[in-house]
Design a protein around this motif. Structure first.
Motif, PDB file in Angstrom:
ATOM      1  N   ASP A  65       0.822  -1.210   0.000  1.00  0.00           N
ATOM      2  CA  ASP A  65       0.000   0.000   0.000  1.00  0.00           C
ATOM      3  C   ASP A  65       0.855   1.259   0.000  1.00  0.00           C
ATOM      4  O   ASP A  65       0.540   2.241  -0.677  1.00  0.00           O
ATOM      5  N   GLY A  69       0.752   3.533  -3.105  1.00  0.00           N
ATOM      6  CA  GLY A  69       0.195   4.818  -2.670  1.00  0.00           C
ATOM      7  C   GLY A  69       1.175   5.957  -2.855  1.00  0.00           C
ATOM      8  O   GLY A  69       0.785   7.088  -3.169  1.00  0.00           O
ATOM      9  N   ASN A  70       2.473   5.654  -2.698  1.00  0.00           N
ATOM     10  CA  ASN A  70       3.510   6.668  -2.910  1.00  0.00           C
ATOM     11  C   ASN A  70       3.472   7.205  -4.333  1.00  0.00           C
ATOM     12  O   ASN A  70       3.568   8.415  -4.555  1.00  0.00           O
ATOM     13  N   GLY A  73      -0.095   8.935  -5.018  1.00  0.00           N
ATOM     14  CA  GLY A  73      -0.112  10.179  -4.254  1.00  0.00           C
ATOM     15  C   GLY A  73       0.860  11.212  -4.785  1.00  0.00           C
ATOM     16  O   GLY A  73       0.567  12.414  -4.812  1.00  0.00           O
ATOM     17  N   ALA A 213      -2.315   2.835   3.349  1.00  0.00           N
ATOM     18  CA  ALA A 213      -2.709   3.523   2.122  1.00  0.00           C
ATOM     19  C   ALA A 213      -2.614   5.034   2.281  1.00  0.00           C
ATOM     20  O   ALA A 213      -2.095   5.743   1.412  1.00  0.00           O
ATOM     21  N   LEU A 217      -0.176   7.661   0.350  1.00  0.00           N
ATOM     22  CA  LEU A 217      -0.809   8.666  -0.499  1.00  0.00           C
ATOM     23  C   LEU A 217      -0.524  10.098  -0.043  1.00  0.00           C
ATOM     24  O   LEU A 217      -0.632  11.029  -0.852  1.00  0.00           O
ATOM     25  N   THR A 272      -3.434  -4.886  -1.890  1.00  0.00           N
ATOM     26  CA  THR A 272      -3.442  -3.439  -1.703  1.00  0.00           C
ATOM     27  C   THR A 272      -4.863  -2.929  -1.511  1.00  0.00           C
ATOM     28  O   THR A 272      -5.828  -3.563  -1.936  1.00  0.00           O
ATOM     29  N   ILE A 274      -5.642   0.496  -2.225  1.00  0.00           N
ATOM     30  CA  ILE A 274      -5.861   1.694  -3.026  1.00  0.00           C
ATOM     31  C   ILE A 274      -7.160   1.502  -3.803  1.00  0.00           C
ATOM     32  O   ILE A 274      -7.379   0.453  -4.403  1.00  0.00           O
ATOM     33  N   ASP A 278      -8.817   7.084  -5.170  1.00  0.00           N
ATOM     34  CA  ASP A 278      -7.413   7.487  -5.288  1.00  0.00           C
ATOM     35  C   ASP A 278      -6.953   7.514  -6.745  1.00  0.00           C
ATOM     36  O   ASP A 278      -6.397   8.503  -7.219  1.00  0.00           O
ATOM     37  N   LEU A 318      -9.115  11.642   2.619  1.00  0.00           N
ATOM     38  CA  LEU A 318      -8.315  10.463   2.940  1.00  0.00           C
ATOM     39  C   LEU A 318      -8.230  10.238   4.448  1.00  0.00           C
ATOM     40  O   LEU A 318      -8.419   9.113   4.936  1.00  0.00           O
ATOM     41  N   HIS A 322     -10.037   6.887   5.857  1.00  0.00           N
ATOM     42  CA  HIS A 322      -9.196   5.732   6.160  1.00  0.00           C
ATOM     43  C   HIS A 322      -8.694   5.678   7.601  1.00  0.00           C
ATOM     44  O   HIS A 322      -8.101   4.679   7.983  1.00  0.00           O
TER      45      HIS A 322
END
Length: 323
Positions: A65, A69-70, A73, A213, A217, A272, A274, A278, A318, A322
């Motif tokens: 994640d 997510g990196n 994001g 996540a 992100l 994952t 995501i 997203d 987000l 989350h």
């Protein structure tokens, strides 16, 4: 100590990317590669080196994640926050060449990532291989198109671009040994910075009860995008609009094709969380940029504020969704 680790990690990522850019550019120039081509490919890719190191490291550690997510994001951050901030500083003029090729490629890669992700419930090695072939093809085409433009007689434009690039790189040439030393030092700083930044980011996110996540992100994505942020903001202040926009687009393309080409090959991204929101936000920002760029061939301050508000609303969503 974790605050200290976070600061040191961010600094190592920033300066590691800076050393890598300087050493790589000088090495490429010594190999006879045009400064214009270097700016279109190497510099944009090198500023994405922190994302590469963090994503591979996170995937290898089992944090899929954070790894994916990196990238998602970072692409959202690059457009909504960095270009939004640059436009607020000063309206950013747009080179029409970007809309003819690079912008459609950026949108296409975002859509392809979404299709791959939901078809395989993550990213596997075969999909990573497709992305890797994509970044090779994009790089080869960029070099070919640049040389073709030069051969067709646009020598004055090429010369002007090279002069601007030389100013960015610095007039002083580095020796081969120093160039190689900067590259090695840059990679070492990136690996070190990624490791301690990732540890501190996860620590603080756990204190706030945030999911992996959200960590990827937001916190990790913003931290690894510092080279792009610094490059584009300084370029906007200096009225180097091509660098400000080109850096973001080149980085977004490399993030998907390059980083998500290498990462799943090293360790497939599975389990994952995501979701559509997203990936949908990434696609929305990419597509929304096209008409905004074409309107008057610039990104105005009002449009910059619009992007910044979008990013703030998305980040708030987000955290609430989350946490």
């Amino acid at each position: 100590m974790n605050v200290f680790y976070a600061i040191v990690g961010v600094a190592a990522l920033y300066y590691g990317a800076d050393f890598l850019v300087k050493g790589g550019v000088c090495l490429a120039r010594k190999a006879g590669v045009s400064p214009l081509v270097i700016g279109l490919t190497l510099v944009a890719y090198a500023t994405s080196a922190p994302e590469l190191v963090v994503s591979v490291s996170a995937a290898w550690s089992g944090n899929a994640d954070i790894s994916l997510g990196n990238i998602v994001g970072s692409n959202i951050f690059n457009i909504a926050f960095i270009l939004g901030l640059c436009a607020c500083i000063t309206p950013v003029s747009v080179n029409r060449q970007l809309l003819r090729f690079d912008a459609p490629v950026m949108v296409g890669t975002a859509i392809l990532l979404t299709i791959f992700y939901f078809s395989a419930h993550g990213l596997n090695r075969i999909q990573g291989g497709v992305f890797l072939l994509g970044i090779i093809a994009y790089t080869v085409w960029s070099v070919y198109a640049s040389k073709k433009e030069e051969n067709e007689g646009n020598k004055e434009l090429i010369q002007e671009a090279e002069e601007k690039e030389n100013e960015e790189i610095g007039k002083k040439e580095l020796s081969l040994a120093v160039s190689l030393g900067l590259i090695v030092l840059g990679f070492a700083a990136l690996i070190f910075g990624a490791k301690i930044f990732l540890l501190s980011a996860v620590f603080f996110a756990r204190l706030l009860h945030l999911s992996d996540a959200v960590i990827g992100l937001t916190i990790v994505a913003a931290g690894t995008s510092l080279p792009e942020l610094a490059t584009s903001v300084v370029a906007a202040i200096k009225k180097e609009n091509d660098i400000a926009i080109g850096n973001v687009m080149g980085s977004n393309i490399f993030n998907i094709l390059g980083i998500l080409g290498i990462t799943p090959i090293v360790s497939p991204l599975v389990n994952t969380t995501i979701d559509w929101a997203d990936l949908g936000m990434m696609i929305f920002c990419s597509i929304a940029l096209l008409p905004i760029m074409k309107t008057g061939w610039k990104i105005s301050r009002k449009e910059g504020i619009f992007f910044l508000l979008i990013y703030c609303c998305y980040t708030a969503y987000l955290v609430l969704q989350h946490s």
